[in-house]
Structure formats: structure tokens, C-alpha cells
Design a protein around this motif. Structure first.
Motif, PDB file in Angstrom:
ATOM      1  N   LYS A 129      -8.885  -1.218   1.914  1.00  0.00           N
ATOM      2  CA  LYS A 129      -8.927  -2.207   3.093  1.00  0.00           C
ATOM      3  C   LYS A 129      -8.596  -3.413   2.360  1.00  0.00           C
ATOM      4  O   LYS A 129      -8.578  -4.579   3.004  1.00  0.00           O
ATOM      5  CB  LYS A 129     -10.006  -2.468   3.904  1.00  0.00           C
ATOM      6  CG  LYS A 129     -10.129  -1.136   4.824  1.00  0.00           C
ATOM      7  CD  LYS A 129     -11.133  -1.266   5.884  1.00  0.00           C
ATOM      8  CE  LYS A 129     -11.288  -0.095   6.978  1.00  0.00           C
ATOM      9  NZ  LYS A 129     -12.313  -0.285   7.656  1.00  0.00           N
ATOM     10  N   ARG A 164      -5.216  -5.325   3.204  1.00  0.00           N
ATOM     11  CA  ARG A 164      -4.910  -5.208   4.676  1.00  0.00           C
ATOM     12  C   ARG A 164      -5.843  -6.376   5.175  1.00  0.00           C
ATOM     13  O   ARG A 164      -5.986  -6.701   6.475  1.00  0.00           O
ATOM     14  CB  ARG A 164      -5.538  -4.067   5.484  1.00  0.00           C
ATOM     15  CG  ARG A 164      -4.601  -2.722   5.231  1.00  0.00           C
ATOM     16  CD  ARG A 164      -5.244  -1.848   5.943  1.00  0.00           C
ATOM     17  NE  ARG A 164      -4.349  -0.454   5.426  1.00  0.00           N
ATOM     18  CZ  ARG A 164      -4.536   0.583   6.262  1.00  0.00           C
ATOM     19  NH1 ARG A 164      -5.475   0.812   7.109  1.00  0.00           N
ATOM     20  NH2 ARG A 164      -3.909   1.724   5.789  1.00  0.00           N
ATOM     21  N   SER A 165      -6.675  -7.437   4.380  1.00  0.00           N
ATOM     22  CA  SER A 165      -7.622  -8.100   5.009  1.00  0.00           C
ATOM     23  C   SER A 165      -6.406  -9.472   5.693  1.00  0.00           C
ATOM     24  O   SER A 165      -7.098  -9.970   6.623  1.00  0.00           O
ATOM     25  CB  SER A 165      -8.305  -8.812   3.946  1.00  0.00           C
ATOM     26  OG  SER A 165      -7.597  -9.306   2.894  1.00  0.00           O
ATOM     27  N   TRP A 166      -5.401  -9.640   5.093  1.00  0.00           N
ATOM     28  CA  TRP A 166      -4.417 -10.575   5.746  1.00  0.00           C
ATOM     29  C   TRP A 166      -3.966 -10.279   7.132  1.00  0.00           C
ATOM     30  O   TRP A 166      -3.624 -11.268   7.875  1.00  0.00           O
ATOM     31  CB  TRP A 166      -3.094 -10.814   4.824  1.00  0.00           C
ATOM     32  CG  TRP A 166      -2.467  -9.648   4.888  1.00  0.00           C
ATOM     33  CD1 TRP A 166      -2.492  -8.546   3.849  1.00  0.00           C
ATOM     34  CD2 TRP A 166      -1.262  -9.295   5.511  1.00  0.00           C
ATOM     35  NE1 TRP A 166      -1.417  -7.764   4.125  1.00  0.00           N
ATOM     36  CE2 TRP A 166      -0.640  -7.984   5.233  1.00  0.00           C
ATOM     37  CE3 TRP A 166      -0.689 -10.147   6.565  1.00  0.00           C
ATOM     38  CZ2 TRP A 166       0.201  -7.499   5.823  1.00  0.00           C
ATOM     39  CZ3 TRP A 166       0.391  -9.439   7.287  1.00  0.00           C
ATOM     40  CH2 TRP A 166       0.997  -8.146   6.744  1.00  0.00           C
ATOM     41  N   ILE A 167      -4.052  -9.127   7.352  1.00  0.00           N
ATOM     42  CA  ILE A 167      -3.297  -8.734   8.731  1.00  0.00           C
ATOM     43  C   ILE A 167      -4.286  -9.199  10.033  1.00  0.00           C
ATOM     44  O   ILE A 167      -3.674  -9.546  10.864  1.00  0.00           O
ATOM     45  CB  ILE A 167      -3.104  -6.816   8.693  1.00  0.00           C
ATOM     46  CG1 ILE A 167      -2.436  -6.807   9.975  1.00  0.00           C
ATOM     47  CG2 ILE A 167      -4.356  -6.415   9.197  1.00  0.00           C
ATOM     48  CD1 ILE A 167      -0.686  -6.779   9.800  1.00  0.00           C
ATOM     49  N   TRP A 168      -5.788  -9.252   9.620  1.00  0.00           N
ATOM     50  CA  TRP A 168      -6.372  -9.713  10.483  1.00  0.00           C
ATOM     51  C   TRP A 168      -6.101 -11.099  10.703  1.00  0.00           C
ATOM     52  O   TRP A 168      -6.545 -11.918  12.001  1.00  0.00           O
ATOM     53  CB  TRP A 168      -7.965  -9.689  10.104  1.00  0.00           C
ATOM     54  CG  TRP A 168      -8.398  -8.222  10.069  1.00  0.00           C
ATOM     55  CD1 TRP A 168      -8.663  -7.393   9.231  1.00  0.00           C
ATOM     56  CD2 TRP A 168      -8.934  -7.344  11.518  1.00  0.00           C
ATOM     57  NE1 TRP A 168      -8.902  -6.139   9.384  1.00  0.00           N
ATOM     58  CE2 TRP A 168      -9.087  -6.163  10.959  1.00  0.00           C
ATOM     59  CE3 TRP A 168      -8.762  -7.773  12.751  1.00  0.00           C
ATOM     60  CZ2 TRP A 168      -9.425  -5.132  11.811  1.00  0.00           C
ATOM     61  CZ3 TRP A 168      -9.342  -6.734  13.573  1.00  0.00           C
ATOM     62  CH2 TRP A 168      -9.521  -5.468  12.928  1.00  0.00           C
ATOM     63  N   ALA A 169      -5.650 -11.932   9.856  1.00  0.00           N
ATOM     64  CA  ALA A 169      -5.376 -13.427  10.159  1.00  0.00           C
ATOM     65  C   ALA A 169      -4.156 -13.786  11.307  1.00  0.00           C
ATOM     66  O   ALA A 169      -4.190 -14.747  11.856  1.00  0.00           O
ATOM     67  CB  ALA A 169      -4.833 -14.085   8.833  1.00  0.00           C
ATOM     68  N   LEU A 184      -4.575 -12.321  13.987  1.00  0.00           N
ATOM     69  CA  LEU A 184      -4.990 -12.493  15.466  1.00  0.00           C
ATOM     70  C   LEU A 184      -5.506 -13.986  15.594  1.00  0.00           C
ATOM     71  O   LEU A 184      -5.805 -14.186  16.791  1.00  0.00           O
ATOM     72  CB  LEU A 184      -6.116 -11.562  15.336  1.00  0.00           C
ATOM     73  CG  LEU A 184      -6.051  -9.924  15.221  1.00  0.00           C
ATOM     74  CD1 LEU A 184      -7.186  -9.124  15.386  1.00  0.00           C
ATOM     75  CD2 LEU A 184      -5.055  -9.648  16.453  1.00  0.00           C
ATOM     76  N   LEU A 195      -1.307  -8.026  18.536  1.00  0.00           N
ATOM     77  CA  LEU A 195      -2.292  -6.930  18.563  1.00  0.00           C
ATOM     78  C   LEU A 195      -1.599  -5.580  18.153  1.00  0.00           C
ATOM     79  O   LEU A 195      -2.419  -4.849  17.398  1.00  0.00           O
ATOM     80  CB  LEU A 195      -2.874  -6.917  19.978  1.00  0.00           C
ATOM     81  CG  LEU A 195      -3.793  -8.036  20.320  1.00  0.00           C
ATOM     82  CD1 LEU A 195      -4.158  -8.140  21.874  1.00  0.00           C
ATOM     83  CD2 LEU A 195      -5.052  -7.912  19.624  1.00  0.00           C
ATOM     84  N   VAL A 245      -1.169  -5.310  14.282  1.00  0.00           N
ATOM     85  CA  VAL A 245      -2.512  -5.225  13.795  1.00  0.00           C
ATOM     86  C   VAL A 245      -2.916  -3.945  13.886  1.00  0.00           C
ATOM     87  O   VAL A 245      -3.534  -3.195  13.108  1.00  0.00           O
ATOM     88  CB  VAL A 245      -3.616  -6.222  14.197  1.00  0.00           C
ATOM     89  CG1 VAL A 245      -4.993  -6.031  13.773  1.00  0.00           C
ATOM     90  CG2 VAL A 245      -3.152  -7.610  13.792  1.00  0.00           C
ATOM     91  N   TYR A 246      -2.904  -3.187  15.089  1.00  0.00           N
ATOM     92  CA  TYR A 246      -3.382  -2.058  15.374  1.00  0.00           C
ATOM     93  C   TYR A 246      -2.614  -1.131  14.738  1.00  0.00           C
ATOM     94  O   TYR A 246      -3.230   0.087  14.069  1.00  0.00           O
ATOM     95  CB  TYR A 246      -3.236  -1.604  16.886  1.00  0.00           C
ATOM     96  CG  TYR A 246      -3.588  -0.048  17.404  1.00  0.00           C
ATOM     97  CD1 TYR A 246      -4.956   0.263  17.298  1.00  0.00           C
ATOM     98  CD2 TYR A 246      -2.511   0.625  17.446  1.00  0.00           C
ATOM     99  CE1 TYR A 246      -5.154   1.655  17.559  1.00  0.00           C
ATOM    100  CE2 TYR A 246      -2.880   1.921  17.923  1.00  0.00           C
ATOM    101  CZ  TYR A 246      -3.640   2.531  17.953  1.00  0.00           C
ATOM    102  OH  TYR A 246      -4.317   3.823  18.028  1.00  0.00           O
ATOM    103  N   MET A 298      -3.390  -1.108  10.789  1.00  0.00           N
ATOM    104  CA  MET A 298      -4.953  -0.817  10.399  1.00  0.00           C
ATOM    105  C   MET A 298      -5.199   0.934  10.773  1.00  0.00           C
ATOM    106  O   MET A 298      -6.135   1.360  10.372  1.00  0.00           O
ATOM    107  CB  MET A 298      -5.994  -1.379  11.462  1.00  0.00           C
ATOM    108  CG  MET A 298      -5.990  -2.911  11.093  1.00  0.00           C
ATOM    109  SD  MET A 298      -6.356  -2.958   9.452  1.00  0.00           S
ATOM    110  CE  MET A 298      -7.224  -4.023   9.091  1.00  0.00           C
TER     111      MET A 298
END
Length: 65
Positions: free
Chosen positions: A6, A9-14, A16, A57, A60-61, A64
Motif C-alpha cells: 500500500k 497507493r497512498s496518493w490515491i486517497w488524496a 477523495l 470514488l 479509488v475503489y 484499491m
């Protein structure tokens, strides 16, 4: 059983945070002009965020999953 990496992938939450920033920063869209199909900017800007948020959304889904 392995756990997915992970770290990358932390940038993908940004992604949101974009709807929150775009909709909670009121001076950005607190105006009546420009109009589009008779709707003031204030309204159509907010309605535009509905499909944008849904798309974000989904992205991101899928990333992830």
C-alpha cells in the motif's frame, strides 16, 4: 497469505479530498455568473460535483481493489 503493498497507493486517497475542498471552499463558487441553461454558477457548480465525485470514488475503489 500476502498483504498488498500500500506504499504506492497512498496518493490515491488524496483524490477523495477534491470534492471536500471544491465544495467547502465557498468563495470559489459564491457567485451568480456565469449562467448555464438559466442556472446560476452557484447551482450548476454544485451539481457538477455529483458525477465528478462518483467518478473519483470509482477510481479509488478500482485502484484499491
Amino acid at each position: 497469505m500476502t498483504t498488498p503493498d500500500k506504499g504506492g497507493r497512498s496518493w490515491i486517497w488524496a483524490l477523495l479530498f477534491a470534492p471536500y475542498i471544491g465544495l467547502l471552499w465557498l468563495p470559489l463558487y459564491n457567485s451568480a455568473q456565469p449562467e448555464w441553461l438559466g442556472f446560476p454558477f452557484f447551482y450548476w457548480y454544485q451539481f457538477l460535483w455529483v458525477p465528478i465525485t462518483s467518478l473519483l470514488l470509482y477510481v479509488v475503489y478500482r485502484r484499491m481493489k
